[in-house]
Write a protein that holds these residues in place. Structure first.
Motif, PDB file in Angstrom:
ATOM      1  N   ARG A   1       4.515   5.440 -47.175  1.00  0.00           N
ATOM      2  CA  ARG A   1       5.444   6.241 -46.409  1.00  0.00           C
ATOM      3  C   ARG A   1       6.816   5.581 -46.514  1.00  0.00           C
ATOM      4  O   ARG A   1       7.035   4.496 -46.007  1.00  0.00           O
ATOM      5  CB  ARG A   1       4.957   6.262 -44.965  1.00  0.00           C
ATOM      6  CG  ARG A   1       5.664   7.236 -44.109  1.00  0.00           C
ATOM      7  CD  ARG A   1       4.950   7.307 -42.787  1.00  0.00           C
ATOM      8  NE  ARG A   1       3.940   8.349 -42.796  1.00  0.00           N
ATOM      9  CZ  ARG A   1       3.424   8.846 -41.678  1.00  0.00           C
ATOM     10  NH1 ARG A   1       3.778   8.383 -40.529  1.00  0.00           N
ATOM     11  NH2 ARG A   1       2.527   9.800 -41.747  1.00  0.00           N
TER      12      ARG A   1
ATOM     13  N   PRO B   1      10.894   5.598 -45.861  1.00  0.00           N
ATOM     14  CA  PRO B   1      11.918   6.223 -45.024  1.00  0.00           C
ATOM     15  C   PRO B   1      12.976   6.892 -45.899  1.00  0.00           C
ATOM     16  O   PRO B   1      13.373   6.346 -46.925  1.00  0.00           O
ATOM     17  CB  PRO B   1      12.515   5.062 -44.238  1.00  0.00           C
ATOM     18  CG  PRO B   1      12.200   3.853 -45.023  1.00  0.00           C
ATOM     19  CD  PRO B   1      10.946   4.137 -45.781  1.00  0.00           C
ATOM     20  N   THR B   2      13.418   8.088 -45.497  1.00  0.00           N
ATOM     21  CA  THR B   2      14.437   8.782 -46.274  1.00  0.00           C
ATOM     22  C   THR B   2      15.831   8.517 -45.726  1.00  0.00           C
ATOM     23  O   THR B   2      16.817   8.738 -46.404  1.00  0.00           O
ATOM     24  CB  THR B   2      14.190  10.307 -46.270  1.00  0.00           C
ATOM     25  OG1 THR B   2      13.996  10.711 -44.921  1.00  0.00           O
ATOM     26  CG2 THR B   2      12.973  10.658 -47.079  1.00  0.00           C
TER      27      THR B   2
ATOM     28  N   TRP C   1      17.102   2.885 -40.375  1.00  0.00           N
ATOM     29  CA  TRP C   1      15.874   3.271 -39.680  1.00  0.00           C
ATOM     30  C   TRP C   1      15.622   2.346 -38.498  1.00  0.00           C
ATOM     31  O   TRP C   1      14.942   1.367 -38.559  1.00  0.00           O
ATOM     32  CB  TRP C   1      14.691   3.405 -40.617  1.00  0.00           C
ATOM     33  CG  TRP C   1      14.238   2.195 -41.341  1.00  0.00           C
ATOM     34  CD1 TRP C   1      15.020   1.212 -41.869  1.00  0.00           C
ATOM     35  CD2 TRP C   1      12.885   1.830 -41.631  1.00  0.00           C
ATOM     36  NE1 TRP C   1      14.249   0.284 -42.467  1.00  0.00           N
ATOM     37  CE2 TRP C   1      12.941   0.629 -42.351  1.00  0.00           C
ATOM     38  CE3 TRP C   1      11.644   2.422 -41.354  1.00  0.00           C
ATOM     39  CZ2 TRP C   1      11.782  -0.004 -42.794  1.00  0.00           C
ATOM     40  CZ3 TRP C   1      10.509   1.777 -41.798  1.00  0.00           C
ATOM     41  CH2 TRP C   1      10.590   0.588 -42.511  1.00  0.00           C
TER      42      TRP C   1
ATOM     43  N   TYR D   1      10.698  10.584 -43.411  1.00  0.00           N
ATOM     44  CA  TYR D   1      10.061   9.771 -44.450  1.00  0.00           C
ATOM     45  C   TYR D   1       9.469  10.709 -45.486  1.00  0.00           C
ATOM     46  O   TYR D   1       9.298  11.903 -45.243  1.00  0.00           O
ATOM     47  CB  TYR D   1       8.957   8.911 -43.862  1.00  0.00           C
ATOM     48  CG  TYR D   1       7.867   9.711 -43.185  1.00  0.00           C
ATOM     49  CD1 TYR D   1       6.831  10.269 -43.944  1.00  0.00           C
ATOM     50  CD2 TYR D   1       7.879   9.946 -41.815  1.00  0.00           C
ATOM     51  CE1 TYR D   1       5.847  11.030 -43.346  1.00  0.00           C
ATOM     52  CE2 TYR D   1       6.892  10.701 -41.210  1.00  0.00           C
ATOM     53  CZ  TYR D   1       5.883  11.231 -41.978  1.00  0.00           C
ATOM     54  OH  TYR D   1       4.903  11.983 -41.402  1.00  0.00           O
TER      55      TYR D   1
ATOM     56  N   GLU E   1       4.862  -2.444 -44.008  1.00  0.00           N
ATOM     57  CA  GLU E   1       6.083  -2.186 -43.249  1.00  0.00           C
ATOM     58  C   GLU E   1       6.894  -3.426 -42.919  1.00  0.00           C
ATOM     59  O   GLU E   1       8.085  -3.332 -42.684  1.00  0.00           O
ATOM     60  CB  GLU E   1       5.719  -1.462 -41.943  1.00  0.00           C
ATOM     61  CG  GLU E   1       5.316  -0.017 -42.187  1.00  0.00           C
ATOM     62  CD  GLU E   1       4.694   0.638 -40.976  1.00  0.00           C
ATOM     63  OE1 GLU E   1       4.334  -0.069 -40.024  1.00  0.00           O
ATOM     64  OE2 GLU E   1       4.569   1.870 -40.997  1.00  0.00           O
TER      65      GLU E   1
END
Lengths: 262, 270
Positions: A31, A33-34, A38, A54, B269
């Motif tokens: 995933r 992030p676009t 963020w 995302y 992440e």
């Protein structure tokens, strides 16, 4: 709350079963992030406006393969093809998005050498810390300890802090821990090219013995020489899929052709 | 697999090794070394003592007030250290998480254990001060570890919950920093709770439902003087006593569940 799907990774210990690794329909997407920023603010903002914020990047798209005990498998492919992601999933660092993975035995991964090495600790302390991270007890490390330093040829530096080692020495120590570590399945990511020529020679000999002893090894590499020299089988990945699986010499040819086409 | 297995051998070894490393590294390269762990809370105590006990004359009606104050600041120092470092733990160990597979709670546990060891040593100092100050040792001292455990569980729950969110949203650590400043004044550390009760019974009641206030007052009651207000003797109602305990249980359970669910994606992440 979290819509990401999860596949399954299981570890079993069945000495009589012939396969060391089984991978069924393995998918992995990340995933990403676009948005440029963020933070929490952006997340709340997106939620209110109904924007996802995302996109899902598919890295592995349905891999199927099995590795028998005693196989020395080379995984090849160009940058970004998904080989390191595959390795990290095998090692249990990433969770698969879909599919099933079965690991039969104790898998010792070396995604990077010297994980957890701390410059402010002595060589000795780092060896024990690194060992604990790989799942070895102090007692097991005691048994391997002298061997590790002998192989690294750095015994007189064992009580020096790691920051006083040259980078070459650090890599040698890390590599020595890696190849002394005894697991049922070894997973290595491009670690063959360390040290000077003499150390290289030693490592090559060591790999040859491992191969003879029937150690199961999965190796990710760009060196077709290593693939041809050590591997009993090679798998080529392209765009998240297996495109070739079989004889190391043949797969090496296909790999080299990949770059001739352009 | 529902409960993270601390008794699993591999995990225990790793926990021990990481805690040892944390502890060793924290005071390396400083002349006074480990003494700093003691000096920091003692300095904080000295400042608060001069300002509040000497200049503003707080607590003149509480027996052994200096030790009473020291107990509060020691427990508070532990709480801020434990949560502050616990929340940041996943980021601090990001390198490891990306490269190797192990149960992630070990990182939080090792960091908070280091804080717990510091607290244990600081509590020895508190006891020495108490004896010098003329506090009579009693059997009720044995109850202190129970409340310390309660405080640790609260700090651990907060570390799990906010630490997991902090992996993705780094604002959380900053928010907690600000929040904890405010929380300091919401807990009767520098001011005696009786002072609040004189002004407003309701305010005192609300303060005492906070688990941190309940714990600090209970430790003071059992360690130093029974002439102090606790959640128990202020409400004289078992339901009120259940509130702070329920908060602690809720935080640790919620924190652990949330952390466990999110930890599968930490490697991607962090």
């Amino acid at each position: 709350m979290d819509t990401r799907m999860l596949g399954e990774r299981r570890v079993v210990f069945e000495p009589n079963y012939e396969n060391a690794v089984e991978v069924k329909d393995l998918h992995k997407s990340f995933r990403l992030p676009t948005e440029r920023s963020w933070g929490l603010k952006q997340a709340i903002f997106n939620r209110i406006r109904g924007i996802k914020g995302y996109k899902d990047q598919k890295v592995l798209r349905g891999l199927n393969f099995q590795i028998k005990k005693g196989e020395f498998v080379g995984i090849v492919g160009r940058n970004g093809s998904g080989k390191s992601t595959l390795l990290k999933i095998l090692a249990g660092i990433y969770y698969p998005s879909k599919g099933e993975i079965l690991i039969n035995g104790n898998l010792v991964p070396f995604i990077e050498l010297g994980v957890g090495f701390n410059p402010d600790l002595t060589g000795r302390e780092n060896v024990y810390l690194n060992g604990a991270l790989l799942g070895f007890s102090n007692k097991e490390m005691d048994a391997m300890y002298d061997d590790i330093w002998d192989f690294a040829e750095l015994k007189e530096f064992q009580d020096q802090k790691l920051k006083n080692y040259s980078s070459g020495m650090q890599v040698r120590l890390a590599f020595s821990i890696a190849i002394r570590a005894k697991g049922d399945i070894l997973v290595l990511d491009e670690v063959l090219a360390v040290g000077d020529a003499a150390f290289q020679q030693k490592c090559n000999e060591y790999f040859a013995t491992l191969k003879e002893n029937g150690q199961t090894i999965i190796l990710v590499t760009h060196s077709m020489d290593s693939v041809k020299k050590f591997c009993t089988r090679a798998i080529m990945i392209e765009g998240g899929k297996i495109v070739h699986d079989g004889d190391p010499a043949e797969v090496s040819e296909k790999y080299l052709e990949l770059f001739k086409q352009k | 697999m529902i409960i993270p297995n601390i008794f699993y051998r591999k995990n225990r070894i790793l926990l021990k090794e990481l805690t040892k490393t944390d502890f060793k590294l924290r005071y390396q390269g400083s002349v006074l070394g480990y003494l700093w762990a003691l000096l920091r809370p003692l300095m904080m105590f000295a400042i608060l003592y001069v300002v509040f006990a000497k200049l503003l004359r707080f607590g003149s009606d509480i027996p052994h007030y200096p030790v009473y104050l020291l107990t509060g600041t020691t427990l508070w120092s532990f709480f801020t250290e434990c949560t502050g470092q616990g929340i940041q733990a996943m980021l601090a160990r990001g390198e490891l998480i990306r490269k190797i597979s192990f149960p992630k709670y070990i990182v939080v546990a090792s960091t908070t254990f280091t804080a717990l060891i510091n607290l244990a040593i600081n509590l020895v100092v508190v006891v020495v001060f108490a004896l010098i100050n003329g506090v009579t040792p009693s059997l009720s001292w044995l109850l202190v570890p129970v409340f310390v455990l309660e405080l640790y569980l609260l700090a651990l729950g907060i570390s799990f919950l906010f630490g997991a969110i902090n992996v993705k949203f780094r604002d959380v650590a900053s928010i907690w920093d600000v929040l904890i400043q405010a929380l300091f004044y919401a807990v009767p550390i520098i001011y005696p709770i009786a002072m609040v009760a004189n002004e407003s019974q309701l305010a005192a009641k609300i303060i005492l439902l906070n688990p941190i206030a309940q714990i600090i007052q209970d430790v003071r009651y059992n360690l130093i003087t029974t002439e102090t207000v606790t959640t128990w003797n202020f409400f004289s109602n078992p339901i009120a006593m259940a509130v702070p305990i329920a908060i602690v249980v809720a935080v640790i359970v919620l924190g652990a569940i949330y952390f466990r669910r999110k930890s599968k994606f930490f490697a991607e992440e962090v």
